[in-house]
Write a protein that holds these residues in place. Structure first.
Motif, PDB file in Angstrom:
ATOM      1  N   ASN A  91      12.206  -3.475 -13.571  1.00  0.00           N
ATOM      2  CA  ASN A  91      12.843  -2.582 -14.540  1.00  0.00           C
ATOM      3  C   ASN A  91      11.971  -1.339 -14.669  1.00  0.00           C
ATOM      4  OD1 ASN A  91      10.869  -3.136 -16.950  1.00  0.00           O
ATOM      5  ND2 ASN A  91      11.493  -5.163 -16.198  1.00  0.00           N
ATOM      6  N   HIS A  92      12.497  -0.326 -15.353  1.00  0.00           N
ATOM      7  CA  HIS A  92      11.772   0.948 -15.431  1.00  0.00           C
ATOM      8  C   HIS A  92      10.432   0.807 -16.146  1.00  0.00           C
ATOM      9  CE1 HIS A  92      10.855   5.139 -16.166  1.00  0.00           C
ATOM     10  NE2 HIS A  92      10.844   4.911 -17.457  1.00  0.00           N
ATOM     11  N   LEU A 163      21.114  -7.337  -8.060  1.00  0.00           N
ATOM     12  CA  LEU A 163      20.597  -6.754  -6.827  1.00  0.00           C
ATOM     13  C   LEU A 163      19.113  -7.036  -6.632  1.00  0.00           C
ATOM     14  CD1 LEU A 163      22.364  -3.266  -6.814  1.00  0.00           C
ATOM     15  CD2 LEU A 163      22.879  -5.228  -5.350  1.00  0.00           C
ATOM     16  N   LEU A 164      18.405  -7.350  -7.724  1.00  0.00           N
ATOM     17  CA  LEU A 164      16.960  -7.593  -7.649  1.00  0.00           C
ATOM     18  C   LEU A 164      16.624  -9.072  -7.548  1.00  0.00           C
ATOM     19  CD1 LEU A 164      15.727  -5.025 -10.336  1.00  0.00           C
ATOM     20  CD2 LEU A 164      15.833  -4.737  -7.859  1.00  0.00           C
ATOM     21  N   LEU A 169      11.546  -9.094  -4.311  1.00  0.00           N
ATOM     22  CA  LEU A 169      11.087  -8.420  -5.527  1.00  0.00           C
ATOM     23  C   LEU A 169       9.665  -8.826  -5.884  1.00  0.00           C
ATOM     24  CD1 LEU A 169      11.773  -6.613  -7.986  1.00  0.00           C
ATOM     25  CD2 LEU A 169      12.610  -8.661  -9.141  1.00  0.00           C
ATOM     26  N   ALA A 170       9.245 -10.005  -5.435  1.00  0.00           N
ATOM     27  CA  ALA A 170       7.921 -10.509  -5.807  1.00  0.00           C
ATOM     28  C   ALA A 170       6.788  -9.809  -5.068  1.00  0.00           C
ATOM     29  CB  ALA A 170       7.847 -12.020  -5.557  1.00  0.00           C
ATOM     30  N   PHE A 171       7.073  -9.283  -3.864  1.00  0.00           N
ATOM     31  CA  PHE A 171       5.974  -8.688  -3.094  1.00  0.00           C
ATOM     32  C   PHE A 171       6.205  -7.241  -2.671  1.00  0.00           C
ATOM     33  CE2 PHE A 171       8.676 -11.132  -0.187  1.00  0.00           C
ATOM     34  CZ  PHE A 171       8.988 -10.194   0.772  1.00  0.00           C
ATOM     35  N   HIS A 172       7.470  -6.799  -2.622  1.00  0.00           N
ATOM     36  CA  HIS A 172       7.719  -5.423  -2.177  1.00  0.00           C
ATOM     37  C   HIS A 172       7.175  -4.372  -3.154  1.00  0.00           C
ATOM     38  CE1 HIS A 172       9.654  -1.754  -0.972  1.00  0.00           C
ATOM     39  NE2 HIS A 172      10.515  -1.776  -1.976  1.00  0.00           N
ATOM     40  N   TRP A 228      14.057  -6.133   3.294  1.00  0.00           N
ATOM     41  CA  TRP A 228      14.850  -6.533   2.127  1.00  0.00           C
ATOM     42  C   TRP A 228      16.188  -5.785   2.101  1.00  0.00           C
ATOM     43  CZ3 TRP A 228      13.037  -5.551  -3.629  1.00  0.00           C
ATOM     44  CH2 TRP A 228      13.949  -6.154  -4.503  1.00  0.00           C
ATOM     45  N   ALA A 229      16.155  -4.485   2.304  1.00  0.00           N
ATOM     46  CA  ALA A 229      17.380  -3.700   2.295  1.00  0.00           C
ATOM     47  C   ALA A 229      18.302  -4.116   3.440  1.00  0.00           C
ATOM     48  CB  ALA A 229      17.044  -2.221   2.398  1.00  0.00           C
TER      49      ALA A 229
END
Length: 239
Positions: A91-92, A163-164, A169-172, A228-229
């Protein structure tokens, strides 16, 4: 309680960044100034405090503390633990705190280990790092506070953005941030050298490992993000 501790640590870290900026500026202008000996310790303690703040944010996400607005908006009690943990920066506000933590750790580690630079250039470098960090602290605390509380406490959270919800998400983001934000040290080195005009082989040797380290993390982060993408978009089915 943990959220309040995190917010307090964040405010103290911002205060120390301001003190580091002031002490460093005086030390660069007046070599031998009494505040010179405080610059390195301030950088180290600042890095420790902002790390405590980030650890507190991770904790409230892991235990799903719904009294924290950020957790209520970006987590859910039924989520797998991996997404609770990684949701702290999904999140932001959380990603900004991760950004500031990497800056604080970089400055603290620099203050601890770097002995090759002339001391005046080193002080100018830490002063520049404090100046950049202070801007992010101000933005985070005044505009995007990750520890804002909510009352009444909701029965459950809204959950992480679908999307997350991916192991990436844990390493990127962490590896990408250690690369991007790690380059702030190279920027601070350059500003420090411009201020003192002490550029030579020692400066190049001192700067090189920081630039290479940041580029390595950045390469790993971009590679992980590309995979990932690619996976999320389903392009693999085209082959």
């Amino acid at each position: 309680m943990i959220a309040s501790l995190g917010l307090a640590a964040l405010w103290f870290a911002a205060t120390l960044a301001l003190l580091q900026l002031a002490a460093g500026a005086m030390s660069v202008r007046q070599p031998g100034h009494p505040l010179t000996t405080l610059v390195r310790p301030l950088a180290v303690v600042q890095g420790a405090l902002v790390s405590i703040a980030f650890a507190a944010l991770v904790w409230v996400f892991c235990v799903t503390d719904l009294s924290v607005l950020l957790v209520a908006k970006n987590s859910h009690s039924a989520k797998p633990f991996l997404y609770k943990f990684a949701g702290a920066w999904g999140n932001h506000e959380g990603s900004m705190l991760l950004w500031v933590m990497v800056m604080g750790l970089s400055g603290g580690f620099l203050a601890l280990v770097e002995k090759r630079l002339p001391e005046r250039t080193m002080l100018a470098t830490l002063t520049s790092q404090a100046f950049v960090s202070l801007g992010f602290y101000a933005f985070l605390l005044l505009s995007s506070n990750p520890f804002t509380r909510i009352d009444p406490v909701p029965a459950d959270g809204m959950g992480l953005n679908p999307l997350l919800q991916d192991p990436g998400l844990a390493f990127h983001p962490p590896t990408l941030y250690f690369g991007y934000v790690g380059l702030s040290v190279a920027f601070s080195f350059a500003v420090g050298a411009l201020l003192t005009r002490e550029v030579g082989p020692a400066f190049a040797r001192a700067m090189r490992p920081w630039v290479l380290g940041a580029w390595i993390f950045l390469t790993v982060g971009i590679t992980a993000g590309s995979y990932w993408a690619y996976y999320e978009l389903g392009w693999g089915g085209w082959w």
